[in-house]
Write an enzyme that holds these catalytic residues in place. Sequence first.
Site, short mmCIF file in Angstrom:
data_model
loop_
_atom_site.label_atom_id
_atom_site.label_comp_id
_atom_site.label_asym_id
_atom_site.label_seq_id
_atom_site.Cartn_x
_atom_site.Cartn_y
_atom_site.Cartn_z
N LYS A 296 33.98 -33.62 -46.60
CA LYS A 296 33.50 -34.51 -45.48
C LYS A 296 32.12 -34.84 -46.11
O LYS A 296 31.55 -34.15 -47.35
CB LYS A 296 33.35 -33.70 -44.35
N GLU B 5 22.78 -22.52 -35.83
CA GLU B 5 22.44 -21.87 -37.22
C GLU B 5 20.88 -21.58 -36.97
O GLU B 5 19.98 -22.13 -36.52
CB GLU B 5 22.60 -22.92 -38.07
N ASP C 285 26.42 -34.15 -39.63
CA ASP C 285 26.43 -32.87 -40.35
C ASP C 285 27.66 -31.95 -39.63
O ASP C 285 28.37 -31.33 -40.26
CB ASP C 285 25.46 -32.17 -40.80
N HIS D 184 33.01 -30.77 -37.31
CA HIS D 184 33.11 -29.50 -36.97
C HIS D 184 33.45 -29.38 -35.53
O HIS D 184 34.56 -29.04 -35.01
CB HIS D 184 32.28 -28.42 -37.61
N LYS E 132 19.74 -26.55 -36.30
CA LYS E 132 19.22 -25.73 -37.25
C LYS E 132 17.90 -25.05 -36.64
O LYS E 132 17.47 -25.55 -35.75
CB LYS E 132 19.05 -26.65 -38.48
C1 BG6 Z 1 28.57 -27.79 -43.16
C2 BG6 Z 1 27.31 -28.38 -43.02
O1 BG6 Z 1 29.67 -28.67 -43.17
O2 BG6 Z 1 28.90 -26.81 -42.33
C3 BG6 Z 1 26.18 -27.45 -42.96
O3 BG6 Z 1 27.04 -29.26 -43.94
C4 BG6 Z 1 26.47 -26.15 -42.23
O4 BG6 Z 1 24.90 -27.92 -42.73
C5 BG6 Z 1 27.73 -25.61 -42.22
O5 BG6 Z 1 25.29 -25.20 -42.29
C6 BG6 Z 1 28.18 -24.69 -41.15
O6 BG6 Z 1 29.12 -23.89 -41.82
P1 BG6 Z 1 29.59 -22.43 -41.40
O7 BG6 Z 1 31.08 -22.10 -41.70
O8 BG6 Z 1 28.53 -21.64 -41.78
O9 BG6 Z 1 29.51 -22.48 -39.71
#
Ligand code: BG6
Length: 500
Positions: free
Chosen positions: A152, A220, A239, A244, A344
């Site tokens: 991505k 996060e 992002d 996701h 974030k």
């Molecule tokens: C990534 C994003 O795709 O996923 C990041 O670019 C993000 O900004 C991350 O921190 C989160 O992934 P995970 O697996 O830590 O939840």
Amino acid sequence: MVIPENSSIVIFGASGDLTSRKLIPALYHLYAADKLPKSFVILGVSRTEYSDQSYREKLKESLHQLEKTEPSKLDAFCDHLHYQAVNTSDCEDYAKLVTRLDELATQYSFEHRNTLFYLATPPSLYSVIPASLGYHGLNDESDGWKRLIVEKPFGYDLESAIKLDTDIHQHFEEHQIYRIDHYLGKETVQNLLVFRFSNAMFEPLWNRNYIEYVEITGAESLGVEERGGYYDGSGAVRDMFQNHLLQVLAMVGMEPPAQINADSMRDEVVKVLQCLKPLDENDLKDNLVLGQYTESTVRGKFLPSYRDENGVADDSRTETYVGVKACINNWRWNGVPFYIRSGKRLPTRVTEVVIHFKNTPHPVFGQNAPENKLIIRIQPDEGIQMSFGLKEPGAGFKAKEVKMNFHYTSLQETGMLTAYERLLLDALNGDATLFARSDAVRACWEYVQPILDYKQEPKALFGYACGTWGPKEADDLLARRDRAWRFPCKNLTDTDYCEL
Ligand code: BG6
């Protein structure tokens, strides 16, 4: 266990962060667990000049920093690592790659020329590399399969996503394209399907008749760290949300697939995404909240504002938080809001889905009926919590809410694969079930495009202090209906210790 056929794995962006932090560790683990093909080559490609030896040293060192490795296994793994410098923007230069792959195929006595190309490069090369591979015939499957993994972002907005898709399809067919979304590689995201469709006691309740609303949180605690430059041109919507979290929503909302295979699964995924009610002007004002973090001191530590992060413009209007009330216009979900948020610098790192069931039709045991709620914890402290009512011991008939917990850590099974391990293995085995299909990616962008357009509005962005759960306007999304976001802790169960 299916062991993939002998093959070459060509990683573009071989000197980059993704390669050393995610791809090589994943490939090493697969190797150490005897899951890679008997004979395989990993060929790193980028502009920087390395010899095979110096490339191996570089990766060995970063592997050492990341985790414990077994020296003999590591050496044996590194013997499979090779490197070829190519100017990836120059189509002619790919002739070097052709020659190198020929040499390696001879050296490893490959019977077929199976090749997995991984685009771990900046997105500006996503159209260029497939075109150059096509020009040199490296997309030709007559002597072995050729697959392309694309990281991505698949586009920057709807228009560029359509263009990217068209560009790639000029050289690779859909069955050769593997769009990776690492959330789909997470064990707990896959479990959403197994949990829903292997339990007759939940599935009948999984619809508008019994579910009041659903929360999906991807929080996060970290800020943008060293990725300010990238993030400032992206933001939380592109992002995390567009890919996701909408994939997680699809897993929660989709109909049961007839079979677990790439076509059946992805047919159902795309159907539910295409049913997302488009956000109109009123929704953008009332059912969307965008935020950006401001400086604050959290647990004694000063955290700078987003605009003070490296690589971020002083007057940036990029959102680091998004909260949306989404609706799925179909038979199963009509009228059930899905509240989705991601941000974030929130108080903790947690991804979870909360299913809030409707109350019983009549409050026999008083007005404060216990909530029936399922919390599906995707990470960390992976597990499931179910809350329900129980008689409060003692005189009378009062109901009290109690909780039942399941933690993944209590399972006997070991050897769970990380997201990248699972997805790399699936791609090597030609299983695209957990990869995003072109029509699903498009459906996500179609849903998100009005948000991207709206982002330009001066009134669209709210501030929130680091360490809080986003702008207070995000609470209003639910408060209007007397609802509230769950405030999850790092640990699934509410114990005495909580990061908040
Ligand atoms: C990534 C994003 O795709 O996923 C990041 O670019 C993000 O900004 C991350 O921190 C989160 O992934 P995970 O697996 O830590 O939840």
